[in-house]
Design a protein around this motif. Structure first.
Motif, PDB file in Angstrom:
ATOM      1  N   ARG A 205       5.583 -17.796   6.802  1.00 17.67           N
ATOM      2  CA  ARG A 205       5.773 -16.667   7.714  1.00 17.67           C
ATOM      3  C   ARG A 205       4.453 -15.930   7.956  1.00 17.67           C
ATOM      4  N   ARG A 206       3.665 -15.769   6.914  1.00 17.50           N
ATOM      5  CA  ARG A 206       2.376 -15.092   7.079  1.00 17.50           C
ATOM      6  C   ARG A 206       1.408 -15.965   7.874  1.00 17.50           C
ATOM      7  N   SER A 207       1.429 -17.252   7.607  1.00 18.74           N
ATOM      8  CA  SER A 207       0.574 -18.172   8.338  1.00 18.74           C
ATOM      9  C   SER A 207       0.942 -18.208   9.812  1.00 18.74           C
ATOM     10  N   HIS A 208       2.231 -18.237  10.103  1.00 20.67           N
ATOM     11  CA  HIS A 208       2.703 -18.254  11.487  1.00 20.67           C
ATOM     12  C   HIS A 208       2.253 -17.000  12.230  1.00 20.67           C
ATOM     13  N   ALA A 209       2.420 -15.862  11.602  1.00 15.67           N
ATOM     14  CA  ALA A 209       2.039 -14.607  12.250  1.00 15.67           C
ATOM     15  C   ALA A 209       0.550 -14.585  12.566  1.00 15.67           C
ATOM     16  N   TYR A 210      -0.263 -15.041  11.624  1.00 16.15           N
ATOM     17  CA  TYR A 210      -1.717 -15.013  11.841  1.00 16.15           C
ATOM     18  C   TYR A 210      -2.137 -15.998  12.925  1.00 16.15           C
ATOM     19  N   ILE A 211      -1.681 -17.237  12.824  1.00 13.48           N
ATOM     20  CA  ILE A 211      -2.099 -18.263  13.783  1.00 13.48           C
ATOM     21  C   ILE A 211      -1.631 -17.913  15.184  1.00 13.48           C
ATOM     22  N   SER A 212      -0.406 -17.423  15.314  1.00 15.08           N
ATOM     23  CA  SER A 212       0.114 -17.044  16.633  1.00 15.08           C
ATOM     24  C   SER A 212      -0.726 -15.927  17.245  1.00 15.08           C
ATOM     25  N   ALA A 213      -1.086 -14.943  16.428  1.00 11.96           N
ATOM     26  CA  ALA A 213      -1.899 -13.828  16.929  1.00 11.96           C
ATOM     27  C   ALA A 213      -3.274 -14.313  17.375  1.00 11.96           C
ATOM     28  N   GLN A 214      -3.875 -15.208  16.606  1.00 10.89           N
ATOM     29  CA  GLN A 214      -5.197 -15.734  16.956  1.00 10.89           C
ATOM     30  C   GLN A 214      -5.146 -16.565  18.230  1.00 10.89           C
ATOM     31  N   HIS A 215      -4.116 -17.371  18.365  1.00  9.69           N
ATOM     32  CA  HIS A 215      -3.987 -18.193  19.570  1.00  9.69           C
ATOM     33  C   HIS A 215      -3.753 -17.321  20.796  1.00  9.69           C
ATOM     34  N   ALA A 216      -2.935 -16.296  20.645  1.00  8.99           N
ATOM     35  CA  ALA A 216      -2.670 -15.403  21.780  1.00  8.99           C
ATOM     36  C   ALA A 216      -3.943 -14.701  22.223  1.00  8.99           C
ATOM     37  N   ALA A 217      -4.786 -14.352  21.271  1.00 11.10           N
ATOM     38  CA  ALA A 217      -6.028 -13.643  21.591  1.00 11.10           C
ATOM     39  C   ALA A 217      -7.052 -14.539  22.266  1.00 11.10           C
ATOM     40  N   HIS A 218      -6.974 -15.843  21.986  1.00  8.32           N
ATOM     41  CA  HIS A 218      -7.978 -16.781  22.517  1.00  8.32           C
ATOM     42  C   HIS A 218      -7.372 -17.813  23.452  1.00  8.32           C
ATOM     43  N   GLU A 219      -6.203 -17.548  23.979  1.00  8.82           N
ATOM     44  CA  GLU A 219      -5.477 -18.532  24.776  1.00  8.82           C
ATOM     45  C   GLU A 219      -6.298 -19.133  25.910  1.00  8.82           C
ATOM     46  N   PRO A 220      -7.022 -18.344  26.701  1.00  7.99           N
ATOM     47  CA  PRO A 220      -7.775 -18.950  27.808  1.00  7.99           C
ATOM     48  C   PRO A 220      -8.777 -19.995  27.353  1.00  7.99           C
ATOM     49  N   GLN A 221      -9.403 -19.783  26.184  1.00  7.33           N
ATOM     50  CA  GLN A 221     -10.383 -20.732  25.704  1.00  7.33           C
ATOM     51  C   GLN A 221      -9.740 -21.971  25.114  1.00  7.33           C
ATOM     52  N   MET A 222      -8.475 -21.858  24.648  1.00  7.41           N
ATOM     53  CA  MET A 222      -7.854 -22.962  23.959  1.00  7.41           C
ATOM     54  C   MET A 222      -7.076 -23.881  24.884  1.00  7.41           C
ATOM     55  N   SER A 223      -6.710 -23.411  26.052  1.00  2.00           N
ATOM     56  CA  SER A 223      -5.916 -24.218  26.956  1.00  2.00           C
ATOM     57  C   SER A 223      -6.813 -25.183  27.726  1.00  2.00           C
ATOM     58  N   THR A 224      -6.233 -26.298  28.141  1.00  6.10           N
ATOM     59  CA  THR A 224      -6.990 -27.253  28.945  1.00  6.10           C
ATOM     60  C   THR A 224      -6.880 -26.863  30.397  1.00  6.10           C
TER      61      THR A 224
END
Length: 224
Positions: A205-224
């Motif tokens: 649960r803690r890992s999910h919360a952290y990874i989701s937050a990081q991905h949301a913050a960097h979504e434009p850079q991570m998407s193709t």
């Protein structure tokens, strides 16, 4: 090992390690030349990567490394939670306590190298930590001794390795993760499936919360 198996294993590892980033083109000519194989076994390797969800056919481009977005992380954790919790429970019932006690000691040692202050050399420690986490995954799978469960976990963990690396864990999260992994190891070593399952659930649960937050913050850079 067949040429297609070698190509698959190498490309898969490069994708998981982040050497081949989301959107990277896996052109047949270039990859066949780079891997010193013919195009036929390369096509087989690419087909397997597509089946794994690690690559996709992009219109007008060919085969590319697939992206990982926030919605993908959420869907993966929907599957991960029950599977990993069950794996920890079974490992507590069937595993060798000494294996997990030894892993707990290694996570304790790793914790001291992951927190701030940080130096350039600490990047190597991060990589070693991810390798240690992978060792724990393998130990849990071996102890659970359920080939069907392990097959499902292997496929899912590949995607989560990518999500975790792309999230670029901060030192504080890595340190917390090491503590959580240690608690999982100790819980499994205790032989109590309820405790092991609970420790794994807290970590996930803690890992999910952290990874989701990081991905949301960097979504434009991570998407193709």
């Amino acid at each position: 090992m067949r040429a297609s198996d070698r190509a698959y294993a190498r490309l898969r590892q490069e994708i998981l390690d982040g050497d081949l980033e989301p959107g990277s083109l896996l052109g047949e000519v270039d990859q066949a030349e780079r891997l010193s194989i013919s195009r036929t076994p390369l096509r087989e390797a690419l087909s397997r990567l597509i089946a794994d969800g690690l690559a996709v056919q992009a219109s007008g481009r060919g085969t590319v490394v697939s992206s990982i977005e926030t919605k993908d992380v959420d869907l993966l954790f929907e599957l991960r939670l029950p599977l990993e919790v069950q794996s920890a429970r079974l490992a507590a019932e069937r595993g060798d306590p000494q294996v997990f006690t030894a892993l707990a000691e290694r996570f304790t040692a790793a914790e001291s190298t992951l927190g701030p202050p940080r130096s350039i050399a600490d990047v190597a420690d991060d990589s070693a930590y991810y390798d240690l986490a992978a060792e724990l995954d393998e130990a849990l799978s071996a102890a659970a001794a359920n080939p069907y469960l392990n097959h499902a976990l292997r496929s899912m963990r590949a995607h989560l390795v990518r999500a975790r690396r792309l999230a670029q864990h901060e030192p504080a999260r890595l340190t917390a993760s090491a503590r959580e992994h240690r608690e999982v190891c100790l819980a499994v070593a205790s032989g109590d499936p309820e405790t092991a399952g609970a420790a794994m659930l807290i970590h996930l649960r803690r890992s999910h919360a952290y990874i989701s937050a990081q991905h949301a913050a960097h979504e434009p850079q991570m998407s193709t």
